[in-house]
Design a protein around this motif. Structure first.
Motif, PDB file in Angstrom:
ATOM      1  N   CYS A   1      24.304  -2.595  14.859  1.00 16.21           N
ATOM      2  CA  CYS A   1      24.195  -3.778  14.015  1.00 16.21           C
ATOM      3  C   CYS A   1      22.801  -4.381  14.162  1.00 16.21           C
ATOM      4  O   CYS A   1      22.352  -4.622  15.286  1.00 16.21           O
ATOM      5  CB  CYS A   1      25.267  -4.782  14.413  1.00 16.21           C
ATOM      6  SG  CYS A   1      25.175  -6.312  13.463  1.00 16.21           S
ATOM      7  N   PRO A   2      22.125  -4.643  13.066  1.00 24.13           N
ATOM      8  CA  PRO A   2      20.754  -5.154  13.159  1.00 24.13           C
ATOM      9  C   PRO A   2      20.658  -6.574  13.701  1.00 24.13           C
ATOM     10  O   PRO A   2      19.552  -7.053  13.940  1.00 24.13           O
ATOM     11  CB  PRO A   2      20.247  -5.067  11.718  1.00 24.13           C
ATOM     12  CG  PRO A   2      21.462  -5.057  10.874  1.00 24.13           C
ATOM     13  CD  PRO A   2      22.534  -4.388  11.686  1.00 24.13           C
TER      14      PRO A   2
ATOM     15  N   ILE B   1      12.688  -4.294  11.001  1.00 20.81           N
ATOM     16  CA  ILE B   1      13.741  -3.293  10.801  1.00 20.81           C
ATOM     17  C   ILE B   1      13.297  -2.391   9.652  1.00 20.81           C
ATOM     18  O   ILE B   1      12.803  -2.869   8.635  1.00 20.81           O
ATOM     19  CB  ILE B   1      15.076  -3.956  10.417  1.00 20.81           C
ATOM     20  CG1 ILE B   1      15.532  -4.938  11.489  1.00 20.81           C
ATOM     21  CG2 ILE B   1      16.146  -2.903  10.153  1.00 20.81           C
ATOM     22  CD1 ILE B   1      16.733  -5.771  11.091  1.00 20.81           C
ATOM     23  N   SER B   2      13.477  -1.096   9.833  1.00 21.34           N
ATOM     24  CA  SER B   2      13.192  -0.166   8.743  1.00 21.34           C
ATOM     25  C   SER B   2      14.351   0.805   8.612  1.00 21.34           C
ATOM     26  O   SER B   2      15.226   0.882   9.462  1.00 21.34           O
ATOM     27  CB  SER B   2      11.878   0.583   9.000  1.00 21.34           C
ATOM     28  OG  SER B   2      11.975   1.354  10.170  1.00 21.34           O
TER      29      SER B   2
ATOM     30  N   PHE C   1      14.898   0.070  14.762  1.00 22.61           N
ATOM     31  CA  PHE C   1      14.393  -1.184  15.306  1.00 22.61           C
ATOM     32  C   PHE C   1      14.561  -1.161  16.809  1.00 22.61           C
ATOM     33  O   PHE C   1      15.174  -0.269  17.377  1.00 22.61           O
ATOM     34  CB  PHE C   1      15.109  -2.400  14.702  1.00 22.61           C
ATOM     35  CG  PHE C   1      16.589  -2.436  14.960  1.00 22.61           C
ATOM     36  CD1 PHE C   1      17.108  -2.942  16.145  1.00 22.61           C
ATOM     37  CD2 PHE C   1      17.475  -1.970  14.009  1.00 22.61           C
ATOM     38  CE1 PHE C   1      18.478  -2.982  16.369  1.00 22.61           C
ATOM     39  CE2 PHE C   1      18.839  -2.010  14.221  1.00 22.61           C
ATOM     40  CZ  PHE C   1      19.345  -2.511  15.416  1.00 22.61           C
ATOM     41  N   THR C   2      14.011  -2.179  17.470  1.00 19.51           N
ATOM     42  CA  THR C   2      14.155  -2.337  18.913  1.00 19.51           C
ATOM     43  C   THR C   2      14.949  -3.612  19.164  1.00 19.51           C
ATOM     44  O   THR C   2      14.726  -4.632  18.509  1.00 19.51           O
ATOM     45  CB  THR C   2      12.777  -2.438  19.586  1.00 19.51           C
ATOM     46  OG1 THR C   2      12.051  -1.233  19.290  1.00 19.51           O
ATOM     47  CG2 THR C   2      12.904  -2.581  21.092  1.00 19.51           C
TER      48      THR C   2
ATOM     49  N   VAL D   1      15.869   6.184  15.563  1.00 21.25           N
ATOM     50  CA  VAL D   1      17.091   5.382  15.636  1.00 21.25           C
ATOM     51  C   VAL D   1      16.773   3.994  16.193  1.00 21.25           C
ATOM     52  O   VAL D   1      15.695   3.761  16.721  1.00 21.25           O
ATOM     53  CB  VAL D   1      18.157   6.043  16.552  1.00 21.25           C
ATOM     54  CG1 VAL D   1      18.655   7.346  15.981  1.00 21.25           C
ATOM     55  CG2 VAL D   1      17.616   6.257  17.957  1.00 21.25           C
ATOM     56  N   ALA D   2      17.753   3.119  16.119  1.00 26.59           N
ATOM     57  CA  ALA D   2      17.632   1.823  16.777  1.00 26.59           C
ATOM     58  C   ALA D   2      17.678   2.061  18.285  1.00 26.59           C
ATOM     59  O   ALA D   2      18.341   2.980  18.757  1.00 26.59           O
ATOM     60  CB  ALA D   2      18.775   0.924  16.337  1.00 26.59           C
TER      61      ALA D   2
END
Length: 147
Positions: free
Chosen positions: A5-6, A13-14, A33-34, A73-74
């Protein structure tokens, strides 16, 4: 693949499409994203055949040490409580899977309450965990959760 989940991100975020090297499937689009830093909880629900076990691990998320542009990936990097050596050994002894649920918003106590409401075993890995104590707890739970 990491389905995350962002809302846990810290920064941009990409969405990236990269080749999937397993199976005969289309290349997936993934959020990249991180995560933010701070205390969180990582859990794993496992099926032991005669019962379920919820493994609940307090973790401390930290910043990535360097950019990882080839990781599609995140990412969330954390140190398990009480430390990496004990936390990793405890996770393995409990049967922890590589698929986890992760939250900055829920607490270990809330996850344990959910497990109790569902009638399933909960095992905590936290700042007070010792391998000797955990092995004893797993032995006792084998009897307590016998059907």
């Amino acid at each position: 693949m990491l389905e995350v989940c962002p809302t846990i991100c810290d920064g941009p975020i990409s969405i990236k499409v990269n080749p999937l090297s397993m199976g005969d499937r289309e290349d997936p689009a993934r959020l990249v994203f991180t995560s933010k830093t701070g205390p969180a909880v990582a859990t794993s629900l496992i099926d032991l055949g005669d019962r379920f076990r919820l493994i609940i691990n307090d973790v401390n998320c930290k910043k990535t040490e360097k950019p990882m542009p080839k990781l599609p990936v995140a990412t969330a990097f954390w140190t398990p409580e009480p430390n990496l050596q004990v936390g990793a050994e405890a996770w393995i002894l409990c049967g922890g899977a590589h698929h986890t649920a992760f939250s900055y918003d829920l607490t270990s106590e809330q996850m344990g309450d959910w497990a109790a409401a569902m009638g399933i075993e909960a095992v905590y890995i936290d700042k007070d965990t010792t391998i000797r104590g955990l092995k004893n707890e797993l032995r006792w739970n084998e009897i307590a959760y016998r059907k």
